[in-house]
Design a protein around this motif. Structure first.
Motif, PDB file in Angstrom:
ATOM      1  N   ASP A  48      -6.197  -5.090   8.464  1.00  0.00           N
ATOM      2  CA  ASP A  48      -6.276  -5.634   7.108  1.00  0.00           C
ATOM      3  C   ASP A  48      -4.884  -6.091   6.657  1.00  0.00           C
ATOM      4  OD1 ASP A  48      -6.655  -6.144   4.457  1.00  0.00           O
ATOM      5  OD2 ASP A  48      -7.056  -4.076   3.883  1.00  0.00           O
ATOM      6  N   ASP A  49      -4.759  -7.386   6.324  1.00  0.00           N
ATOM      7  CA  ASP A  49      -3.426  -7.897   5.961  1.00  0.00           C
ATOM      8  C   ASP A  49      -2.885  -7.261   4.681  1.00  0.00           C
ATOM      9  OD1 ASP A  49      -5.324  -9.243   4.489  1.00  0.00           O
ATOM     10  OD2 ASP A  49      -4.278 -11.157   4.500  1.00  0.00           O
ATOM     11  N   VAL A  50      -3.785  -6.870   3.773  1.00  0.00           N
ATOM     12  CA  VAL A  50      -3.312  -6.210   2.542  1.00  0.00           C
ATOM     13  C   VAL A  50      -2.677  -4.864   2.900  1.00  0.00           C
ATOM     14  CG1 VAL A  50      -4.007  -5.232   0.309  1.00  0.00           C
ATOM     15  CG2 VAL A  50      -5.049  -7.342   1.111  1.00  0.00           C
ATOM     16  N   ALA A  51      -3.322  -4.117   3.805  1.00  0.00           N
ATOM     17  CA  ALA A  51      -2.770  -2.819   4.234  1.00  0.00           C
ATOM     18  C   ALA A  51      -1.407  -3.021   4.898  1.00  0.00           C
ATOM     19  CB  ALA A  51      -3.734  -2.125   5.198  1.00  0.00           C
ATOM     20  N   VAL A  52      -1.287  -4.049   5.731  1.00  0.00           N
ATOM     21  CA  VAL A  52      -0.012  -4.299   6.429  1.00  0.00           C
ATOM     22  C   VAL A  52       1.094  -4.558   5.408  1.00  0.00           C
ATOM     23  CG1 VAL A  52       1.171  -5.943   7.964  1.00  0.00           C
ATOM     24  CG2 VAL A  52      -1.106  -5.099   8.540  1.00  0.00           C
ATOM     25  N   LYS A  53       0.789  -5.367   4.398  1.00  0.00           N
ATOM     26  CA  LYS A  53       1.790  -5.683   3.367  1.00  0.00           C
ATOM     27  C   LYS A  53       2.194  -4.412   2.615  1.00  0.00           C
ATOM     28  CE  LYS A  53       2.130  -8.650  -0.724  1.00  0.00           C
ATOM     29  NZ  LYS A  53       1.862  -7.672  -1.781  1.00  0.00           N
ATOM     30  N   VAL A  54       1.182  -3.630   2.224  1.00  0.00           N
ATOM     31  CA  VAL A  54       1.455  -2.395   1.469  1.00  0.00           C
ATOM     32  C   VAL A  54       2.243  -1.409   2.333  1.00  0.00           C
ATOM     33  CG1 VAL A  54       0.348  -0.382   0.402  1.00  0.00           C
ATOM     34  CG2 VAL A  54      -0.559  -2.648  -0.045  1.00  0.00           C
ATOM     35  N   ALA A  55       1.856  -1.276   3.607  1.00  0.00           N
ATOM     36  CA  ALA A  55       2.551  -0.325   4.499  1.00  0.00           C
ATOM     37  C   ALA A  55       4.014  -0.733   4.648  1.00  0.00           C
ATOM     38  CB  ALA A  55       1.864  -0.277   5.861  1.00  0.00           C
ATOM     39  N   ARG A  56       4.261  -2.044   4.821  1.00  0.00           N
ATOM     40  CA  ARG A  56       5.662  -2.505   4.958  1.00  0.00           C
ATOM     41  C   ARG A  56       6.452  -2.161   3.700  1.00  0.00           C
ATOM     42  NH1 ARG A  56       4.196  -8.065   7.951  1.00  0.00           N
ATOM     43  NH2 ARG A  56       4.203  -7.221  10.071  1.00  0.00           N
ATOM     44  N   GLU A  57       5.832  -2.346   2.548  1.00  0.00           N
ATOM     45  CA  GLU A  57       6.542  -2.046   1.289  1.00  0.00           C
ATOM     46  C   GLU A  57       6.867  -0.548   1.210  1.00  0.00           C
ATOM     47  OE1 GLU A  57       4.446  -5.657  -1.200  1.00  0.00           O
ATOM     48  OE2 GLU A  57       3.885  -3.576  -1.679  1.00  0.00           O
ATOM     49  N   ASN A  58       5.903   0.285   1.638  1.00  0.00           N
ATOM     50  CA  ASN A  58       6.138   1.734   1.570  1.00  0.00           C
ATOM     51  C   ASN A  58       7.186   2.191   2.578  1.00  0.00           C
ATOM     52  OD1 ASN A  58       4.501   2.717  -0.582  1.00  0.00           O
ATOM     53  ND2 ASN A  58       2.705   2.210   0.640  1.00  0.00           N
ATOM     54  N   VAL A  59       7.199   1.568   3.759  1.00  0.00           N
ATOM     55  CA  VAL A  59       8.215   1.905   4.760  1.00  0.00           C
ATOM     56  C   VAL A  59       9.596   1.607   4.165  1.00  0.00           C
ATOM     57  CG1 VAL A  59       9.153   1.197   7.005  1.00  0.00           C
ATOM     58  CG2 VAL A  59       6.710   1.645   6.761  1.00  0.00           C
ATOM     59  N   LYS A  60       9.696   0.447   3.487  1.00  0.00           N
ATOM     60  CA  LYS A  60      10.974   0.046   2.865  1.00  0.00           C
ATOM     61  C   LYS A  60      11.351   1.022   1.744  1.00  0.00           C
ATOM     62  CE  LYS A  60      13.176  -4.163   1.413  1.00  0.00           C
ATOM     63  NZ  LYS A  60      12.957  -5.353   0.637  1.00  0.00           N
ATOM     64  N   LEU A  61      10.344   1.371   0.951  1.00  0.00           N
ATOM     65  CA  LEU A  61      10.560   2.299  -0.168  1.00  0.00           C
ATOM     66  C   LEU A  61      11.182   3.614   0.317  1.00  0.00           C
ATOM     67  CD1 LEU A  61       9.684   2.471  -3.231  1.00  0.00           C
ATOM     68  CD2 LEU A  61       7.601   3.571  -2.435  1.00  0.00           C
ATOM     69  N   ASN A  62      10.793   4.025   1.539  1.00  0.00           N
ATOM     70  CA  ASN A  62      11.302   5.284   2.102  1.00  0.00           C
ATOM     71  C   ASN A  62      12.528   5.052   2.995  1.00  0.00           C
ATOM     72  OD1 ASN A  62       9.223   7.720   1.583  1.00  0.00           O
ATOM     73  ND2 ASN A  62       8.109   5.793   1.659  1.00  0.00           N
ATOM     74  N   GLY A  63      12.993   3.801   3.090  1.00  0.00           N
ATOM     75  CA  GLY A  63      14.195   3.477   3.875  1.00  0.00           C
ATOM     76  C   GLY A  63      14.006   3.720   5.371  1.00  0.00           C
ATOM     77  N   LEU A  64      12.800   3.428   5.917  1.00  0.00           N
ATOM     78  CA  LEU A  64      12.533   3.755   7.330  1.00  0.00           C
ATOM     79  C   LEU A  64      12.248   2.513   8.186  1.00  0.00           C
ATOM     80  CD1 LEU A  64      10.327   6.940   6.808  1.00  0.00           C
ATOM     81  CD2 LEU A  64      12.753   6.830   7.386  1.00  0.00           C
ATOM     82  N   GLU A  65      12.750   1.350   7.760  1.00  0.00           N
ATOM     83  CA  GLU A  65      12.458   0.106   8.504  1.00  0.00           C
ATOM     84  C   GLU A  65      12.961   0.169   9.941  1.00  0.00           C
ATOM     85  OE1 GLU A  65      14.080   0.236   5.505  1.00  0.00           O
ATOM     86  OE2 GLU A  65      14.005  -1.724   4.530  1.00  0.00           O
ATOM     87  N   ASP A  66      14.020   0.945  10.201  1.00  0.00           N
ATOM     88  CA  ASP A  66      14.562   1.000  11.569  1.00  0.00           C
ATOM     89  C   ASP A  66      13.708   1.874  12.494  1.00  0.00           C
ATOM     90  OD1 ASP A  66      15.243   3.189   9.988  1.00  0.00           O
ATOM     91  OD2 ASP A  66      16.992   3.681  11.209  1.00  0.00           O
ATOM     92  N   LYS A  67      12.793   2.668  11.929  1.00  0.00           N
ATOM     93  CA  LYS A  67      12.006   3.579  12.789  1.00  0.00           C
ATOM     94  C   LYS A  67      10.514   3.241  12.831  1.00  0.00           C
ATOM     95  CE  LYS A  67      15.037   7.326  13.178  1.00  0.00           C
ATOM     96  NZ  LYS A  67      15.427   8.625  12.708  1.00  0.00           N
ATOM     97  N   ILE A  68      10.029   2.510  11.822  1.00  0.00           N
ATOM     98  CA  ILE A  68       8.582   2.217  11.775  1.00  0.00           C
ATOM     99  C   ILE A  68       8.364   0.712  11.831  1.00  0.00           C
ATOM    100  CG2 ILE A  68       6.442   2.463  10.454  1.00  0.00           C
ATOM    101  CD1 ILE A  68       7.758   4.898   9.060  1.00  0.00           C
ATOM    102  N   GLN A  69       7.577   0.289  12.817  1.00  0.00           N
ATOM    103  CA  GLN A  69       7.259  -1.133  12.953  1.00  0.00           C
ATOM    104  C   GLN A  69       5.801  -1.313  12.549  1.00  0.00           C
ATOM    105  OE1 GLN A  69       8.474  -2.505  16.785  1.00  0.00           O
ATOM    106  NE2 GLN A  69       7.021  -4.204  16.731  1.00  0.00           N
ATOM    107  N   VAL A  70       5.543  -2.145  11.532  1.00  0.00           N
ATOM    108  CA  VAL A  70       4.165  -2.337  11.061  1.00  0.00           C
ATOM    109  C   VAL A  70       3.672  -3.711  11.521  1.00  0.00           C
ATOM    110  CG1 VAL A  70       2.629  -2.325   9.060  1.00  0.00           C
ATOM    111  CG2 VAL A  70       4.759  -1.008   8.985  1.00  0.00           C
ATOM    112  N   GLU A  71       2.523  -3.737  12.187  1.00  0.00           N
ATOM    113  CA  GLU A  71       1.984  -5.015  12.683  1.00  0.00           C
ATOM    114  C   GLU A  71       0.526  -5.172  12.276  1.00  0.00           C
ATOM    115  OE1 GLU A  71       2.435  -5.822  16.907  1.00  0.00           O
ATOM    116  OE2 GLU A  71       4.415  -4.863  16.796  1.00  0.00           O
TER     117      GLU A  71
END
Ligand code: SAM
Length: 309
Positions: free
Chosen positions: A201-224
């Motif tokens: 679901d593209d909405v889930a992907v967008k939301v998950a990316r935002e939450n990963v950023k919110l927690n400062g974990l972009e270097d460890k979590i890749q959302v596809e």
């Protein structure tokens, strides 16, 4: 932005099955209006009948409502899956569609979502609240928007508890059907080295990316965005988290077994209890041994270990 409200009017016997369909299609939340349950509570004196008009109690049907972003084309899938419910339960399901405006829906549910704990260590904190963590606690900051994964649903809590108990640190993890990204974020905060998160679901992907950023974990979590059943075989990992449905889990298991190292973990959740025997059988066929089963009303979560390559 607008949301669509899909309501299914049917009989109480299949309310959970219909809620399960919405769950499977990734609705962020399901509302069940059950007038007969209200009558039962009234008889137990745990319901104030004065709060509702007398007509409320006259209905014999239940209404199950779910919400999807307006762009999502889910109606055909809902109708196809409801046809199976009608055949299995011998009932009729009538579908109604309505529109809900962003501000009405998104703001109103936020009133009911507050910081809470799962187990001893994990704290789920909505992004708009403040929280001072205690020693040993990890805080997962979440703004779920319209993606599934507030942490309130039993199926998400099962996976959070398994992560808390079995993740030792340094693992490579797949979050299959990541929704809001809640499990990926919890996994890294508990010590996972790396997470591949995926959702169709593209909405889930967008939301998950935002939450990963919110927690400062972009270097460890890749959302596809994509179908995890097709993609997982390309990976080699220590742990697979799959809070989806029994049907998807059964399809995913042979692929997950190839991706998992020997001794690796598979956490399956979102399984309605009547479908659990099928999952048990598939786990066995794919070389897994069950270590723990969690249940809540009619939901089942399972933690299993890969023992054969
Ligand atoms: C019940 S939600 C779980 C969300 C979150 N992981 C949690 O535990 O709260 C299931 C998610 O799986 C996604 N999904 C369903 N089938 C999928 C598939 N084949 N591949 C990837 N994602 C899938 C849905 O879009 C939905 O967001």
């Amino acid at each position: 932005m607008k949301w669509k409200e899909i309501s299914v009017v049917t009989e109480g016997i299949c309310a959970e099955a219909v809620a399960g369909i919405f769950h499977q299609l990734g609705s962020g939340g399901v509302v069940i209006e059950d007038f007969q349950a209200a009558r039962r509570y009234e008889n137990q004196h745990s319901w104030n009948p004065g709060m509702f008009s007398p007509d409320f109690y006259d209905h014999d049907f239940v209404v199950i409502k779910a919400y999807f972003s307006d762009e999502r084309q889910v109606l055909e899938d809902v109708e196809r899956l409801l046809a199976k419910v009608e055949a299995n339960f011998g009932v009729k399901c009538r579908v109604f569609l309505d529109e809900v405006k962003d501000e009405d829906w998104e703001e109103s549910w936020k009133k009911y979502y507050h910081t809470f704990k799962v187990g001893d260590r994990i704290v789920i904190k909505p992004s708009w609240e403040e929280y001072e963590p205690q020693a040993g606690e990890i805080v997962v900051e979440i703004d779920p928007g319209m993606a599934f994964g507030t942490g309130i649903h039993a199926s998400t809590r099962f996976c959070l508890r398994f992560l808390d108990k079995y993740l030792k640190g340094g693992e490579k993890v797949v979050d299959a059907g990541c929704g809001s990204g809640i499990l990926s974020i919890a996994a890294v905060k508990l010590g996972a080295a790396r997470v591949w998160a995926m959702d169709i679901d593209d909405v889930a992907v967008k939301v998950a990316r935002e939450n990963v950023k919110l927690n400062g974990l972009e270097d460890k979590i890749q959302v596809e965005e994509g179908d995890i059943i097709e993609k997982i075989a390309q990976l080699e990992v220590d742990m697979v988290l799959a809070n989806i449905t029994a049907e998807v889990i059964n399809e995913l298991l042979p692929e997950a077994a190839r991706a998992l190292k020997e001794g690796g973990w598979f956490f399956g959740s979102g399984i309605v209890d009547s479908r659990f025997p099928g999952v048990q059988q598939k786990l066995d066929e794919c070389g897994f041994v069950i270590e723990e089963i969690l249940t809540d009303v009619d939901w089942v979560g399972v933690a299993a270990r890969k023992i054969r390559k």
